[in-house]
Design an enzyme around this catalytic site. Structure first.
Site, mmCIF file in Angstrom:
data_model
loop_
_atom_site.group_PDB
_atom_site.id
_atom_site.type_symbol
_atom_site.label_atom_id
_atom_site.label_comp_id
_atom_site.label_asym_id
_atom_site.label_seq_id
_atom_site.Cartn_x
_atom_site.Cartn_y
_atom_site.Cartn_z
ATOM 1 N N ARG A 1 52.309 -29.297 52.374
ATOM 2 C CA ARG A 1 51.261 -29.773 53.282
ATOM 3 C C ARG A 1 50.037 -30.194 52.479
ATOM 4 N NH1 ARG A 1 48.791 -32.136 57.374
ATOM 5 N NH2 ARG A 1 47.342 -30.897 58.573
ATOM 6 N N LYS B 1 43.990 -17.801 54.465
ATOM 7 C CA LYS B 1 43.221 -18.651 53.571
ATOM 8 C C LYS B 1 42.927 -17.951 52.236
ATOM 9 C CE LYS B 1 43.209 -21.839 56.624
ATOM 10 N NZ LYS B 1 42.087 -22.352 57.377
ATOM 11 N N GLU C 1 54.265 -36.530 44.667
ATOM 12 C CA GLU C 1 55.682 -36.539 44.310
ATOM 13 C C GLU C 1 56.368 -35.221 44.647
ATOM 14 O OE1 GLU C 1 53.664 -39.120 41.053
ATOM 15 O OE2 GLU C 1 53.120 -37.486 42.421
ATOM 16 N N LEU C 2 55.694 -34.101 44.393
ATOM 17 C CA LEU C 2 56.323 -32.811 44.673
ATOM 18 C C LEU C 2 56.498 -32.610 46.174
ATOM 19 C CD1 LEU C 2 57.452 -30.151 43.600
ATOM 20 C CD2 LEU C 2 55.130 -29.203 43.722
ATOM 21 N N HIS D 1 55.180 -22.899 61.688
ATOM 22 C CA HIS D 1 55.437 -23.317 60.316
ATOM 23 C C HIS D 1 56.879 -23.054 59.893
ATOM 24 C CE1 HIS D 1 50.992 -23.030 60.302
ATOM 25 N NE2 HIS D 1 51.129 -24.111 59.568
ATOM 26 N N GLY E 1 47.781 -28.765 70.510
ATOM 27 C CA GLY E 1 47.290 -30.144 70.522
ATOM 28 C C GLY E 1 48.261 -31.174 70.020
ATOM 29 N N SER E 2 48.689 -31.067 68.780
ATOM 30 C CA SER E 2 49.526 -32.116 68.204
ATOM 31 C C SER E 2 50.998 -31.898 68.524
ATOM 32 C CB SER E 2 49.333 -32.172 66.686
ATOM 33 O OG SER E 2 49.675 -30.938 66.091
ATOM 34 N N GLU F 1 46.313 -17.359 66.193
ATOM 35 C CA GLU F 1 47.650 -17.101 65.660
ATOM 36 C C GLU F 1 47.955 -15.615 65.790
ATOM 37 O OE1 GLU F 1 50.096 -15.225 62.831
ATOM 38 O OE2 GLU F 1 47.969 -15.378 62.403
ATOM 39 N N GLU G 1 37.264 -19.509 57.363
ATOM 40 C CA GLU G 1 37.413 -19.736 55.925
ATOM 41 C C GLU G 1 36.103 -20.149 55.269
ATOM 42 O OE1 GLU G 1 38.982 -24.245 55.131
ATOM 43 O OE2 GLU G 1 40.300 -22.877 56.191
#
Length: 752
Positions: free
Chosen positions: A510, A107, A15-16, A689, A427-428, A660, A600
């Site tokens: 996310r 992370k 919901e948030l 982002h 990629g995406s 990055e 990570e």
């Protein structure tokens, strides 16, 4: 005395997430967003109260991230955001906007949660803003729920910060402690009873400066009418306990699931008379607890029962909400799982058994727990002899590529003929409402497979045309068939299953739905070949095959805990290797095996790092060793520091690694330079982002900075990460500017 270190906040039906995205799109008002948040907080407190949890947290809720909340609480917002206030400033720090870059993101220790890095300086001033903290405490109080107030501790806040001037953030402790003391004073004044100070920075190998900061902090901070609990998690904190037992804190929280060496500190805590908050219910994984074993463990601890508090190992932020909505999970596997709400019941039963209380209605839950643990051990669903035999008989050829990287790259350049500073993406491409609707319709059975495939191909055709029109050198197919870079592959694998609603927050809005690895892993049929070869048929430019690597598959999954983790890594690697083999046999010359979560997964203690590196590197090499020398292997790692692991990255032996570098400047790229890295690097030149579109002139400057650090002959130009969360009207101009900026730099290089 059951104790929950923290509770998920995104909402059991996200919901948030949806409210935030509507607010950012100006589809709802701030008041409507606040109402959603208030409803969720009330629901989460109620769940815990009804489950019999005694210590329930407030201020574990956040609109985006608890570290940004703390930046606001201590008045440490960077000056460049001073033209904004309230949530506008808050979200600009988190997401950026047309005139502001977002804070750097990385992370949260070795989890898949991301936090935002405070940027301080040696003359930093702090000021207290306790509005959110007090408001949420009083909100719970009005519902009849007394909460412990959760705060990021001062040592962890500074230890996770960076400075703009190279100074040590811990040098600011004397300025920060009065702010925390003022916060405690105000919480006392409004009647709060308990404060939890999260200090996970203490579980890393501590240096003298950190330990001195710890000692000073908790010798300084006092609260006569508050119980102060310093809570650690993810590893042992034995050095910190040595100090904390001699301070005025009232309780110390230790993670006995992921930090078994914490047992060495129990006697010290017992002698100090402080409470031990014993984290025995796993807050990071979803397997049902063996309740009787947990109680047996607690009974063996050398501490009086009235000084021990039964707790989660860490915040339940890292697990899904509840199994209540899981209607499609295999009935056996479902009994082996416990999400956040189910873990509340485990805590209550463990506490009752530990204190020799009558179980009452919980007797049935305990019997179900015993049965679940027994059936999991004996189930035939878990074991696959052919997978086990294949792993036991690996050959050298299945573990190492046949030529050294320098020779491979020479061959690849001859064949692929890409220019200096080749441009590509990670990629995406945008996952629009239309794309999500197509996938949902097919998944729900209201769209035929034939129609579904044609609609996905339409998206691929559009994506390839956009990339060709922009002038990118190496293309991708866009990943429109994929819901998530891990979930998509998991759906093709034996030994892996999925929840329907097992969402976990990664950052902000996310969320991810991690695969559940419950048994031996294998790949029975191709996963990506059809889509990628179709995309390649549309263009003469190289098309990258896009796969997720074995280390990331595990680090972003809930992994079985009944088998040595090394075996699971390598089973996954063999499954990926089968896909690499099929792709190159289908004519795909560049294959990207993403290891976004490689860093990570690192252990938090140096003593454990060599073993992790060995297993992670061997697994990646097993996944890619099948590639011929002329097949170029890429990998991608996002939002991590690499300075301390460059030999490991080199040992992975990928031909190209993309990283990055937009939010963090050239700090990461300099690690490759200082190491004298001989393979090729893709440098992220803009932050995906953020919704802002960087100008051509801005990107020229970014690329100029990169080639001052790393040789242009070994450098690729790309965005920081995948573009799935962005919109086409952001992506197209941003990539166009990136390509045009790169062409401008190429002209200058040629003239030189």
């Amino acid at each position: 005395m059951p104790y929950v270190t923290g509770f998920p906040r995104i909402g059991e039906k996200r919901e948030l997430k949806f409210a935030l995205e509507k607010y950012w799109n100006k589809e709802i008002t701030l008041n409507e967003l606040q109402e959603v948040a208030k409803t969720l907080r009330k629901r989460h407190w109620k769940y815990q109260k009804e489950a019999g949890i005694e210590f329930i947290g407030s201020n574990d809720f956040s609109f985006y991230d608890q570290m940004i909340d703390t930046i606001v609480m201590v008045g440490a917002e960077p000056e460049e955001y001073n033209d904004l206030d309230g949530l506008d400033r808050y979200f600009a720090m988190a997401r950026g906007d047309k005139t502001h870059k977002a804070l750097a993101m990385t992370k949260w220790f070795n989890t898949n949660y991301h936090y935002f890095v405070p940027i301080l300086h040696k003359d930093q001033n702090f000021s207290l803003n306790l509005d959110k903290v007090i408001s949420e405490y009083q909100e719970a109080k009005a519902l009849g729920i007394e909460t412990e107030v959760n705060l990021i501790g001062p040592v962890t806040f500074l230890a996770l910060s960076r400075t703009s001037d190279g100074s040590n953030p811990l040098d600011l402790l004397d300025r920060l402690l009065p702010i925390y003391q003022e916060a405690l004073n105000r919480l006392e004044k409004i009647g709060a009873k308990n404060v939890q100070l999260d200090e996970p920075a203490l579980v890393r190998d501590p240096d003298e400066k950190l330990l001195n900061a710890l000692q000073k902090s908790y010798e300084t901070l006092k609260a006569d009418d508050l119980e102060l609990f310093v809570v650690t998690y993810f590893e042992h904190a034995n050095e910190a306990v040595e100090i904390l037992v001699d301070t005025s804190v009232d309780g110390i929280g230790l993670d006995f699931v992921h930090g078994p060496k914490n047992i060495e500190s129990v006697e010290k805590i017992a002698k100090s008379g402080k409470k031990l908050i014993a984290g025995v219910v796993d807050g990071r994984n979803i397997w049902v607890s063996d309740i009787e074993k947990k109680v047996e463990f607690l009974n063996a601890l050398p501490i009086d029962k009235d000084r021990l508090v039964v707790s989660t190992s860490c915040s339940l932020l890292h697990v899904p909400y509840t199994l209540e909505y899981e209607e499609k999970l295999d009935s056996n596997i479902k009994t082996w799982l416990a999400f956040a709400k189910e873990k509340l019941n485990e805590l209550r039963i463990i506490d009752k058994l530990y204190r020799s209380k009558e179980l009452g209605e919980d007797e049935a839950l305990l019997e179900a727990n015993k049965k679940a643990n027994a059936t999991r051990k004996s189930s035939t669903q878990i074991h696959n002899k052919s997978v086990q035999d294949r792993l036991a008989n690996l050959t050298k050829e299945e573990c190492e590529r046949s030529l050294p990287a320098t020779r491979r790259l020479e061959l690849q350049h001859e064949i692929l003929k890409y220019p200096i500073l080749p441009t590509t993406t990670i990629g995406s491409f945008p996952q629009t409402k239309e794309v999500r609707a197509i996938r949902k319709a097919y998944k729900d059975g209201v769209m035929s497979e034939e129609e579904y495939k044609e609609k996905i191909k339409e998206q691929i055709r559009y994506c390839v045309k956009v990339q060709e029109d922009i002038g990118l050198d190496v293309l991708v197919h866009g990943e429109f068939e994929r819901n998530d870079m891990v979930e998509y592959f998991g759906e093709f694998l034996e030994g892996v299953t999925f929840s329907q609603n097992g969402w976990v927050q990664s950052y902000g809005s996310r969320c991810v739905k991690p695969p559940i690895i419950f048994g031996d892993v294998s790949r029975p049929e191709p996963m990506t070949v059809e889509w990628i070869t179709y995309a390649q048929s549309l263009t003469d430019k190289p098309m990258k095959g896009m796969l997720t690597g074995p280390v990331t598959m595990l680090n972003w999954s809930f992994v079985r805990d009944d088998l040595k983790r090394e075996s699971v890594y390598k089973q996954m690697a063999l499954a990926i290797a089968d896909e690499v083999k099929d792709l190159q046999e289908a004519g795909i010359q560049i294959i990207q095996v993403d290891e976004a979560a490689f860093k990570e997964g690192y252990p938090l203690r140096d003593e454990n790092k060599n073993e992790y590196e060995r297993v992670a590197v061997e697994s990646f090499k097993i996944a890619t060793a099948v590639a011929k020398p002329e097949t170029q292997i890429h990998t991608h790692m996002c939002y991590s520091d690499f300075n301390d692991i460059m030999p490991t990255i080199d040992a992975m032996d990928a031909d190209v690694i993309s990283i990055e570098t937009a939010r963090n400047g050239n700090r990461l790229l300099e690690a490759f330079k200082n190491y004298n890295y001989q393979k090729e690097v893709g440098a992220g030149v803009y932050d995906i982002h953020s919704p802002r579109v960087p100008s051509k002139e801005e990107l020229i400057k970014e690329i100029e900075k990169k080639i001052q650090v790393f040789p242009a002959s070994k450098l690729w130009i790309n965005p920081d990460c995948g573009l799935k969360t962005r919109k086409w009207d952001e992506v197209i101009p941003a990539l166009t500017n990136m390509v045009e900026a790169t062409k401008e730099i190429r002209k200058r290089i040629v003239k030189l």
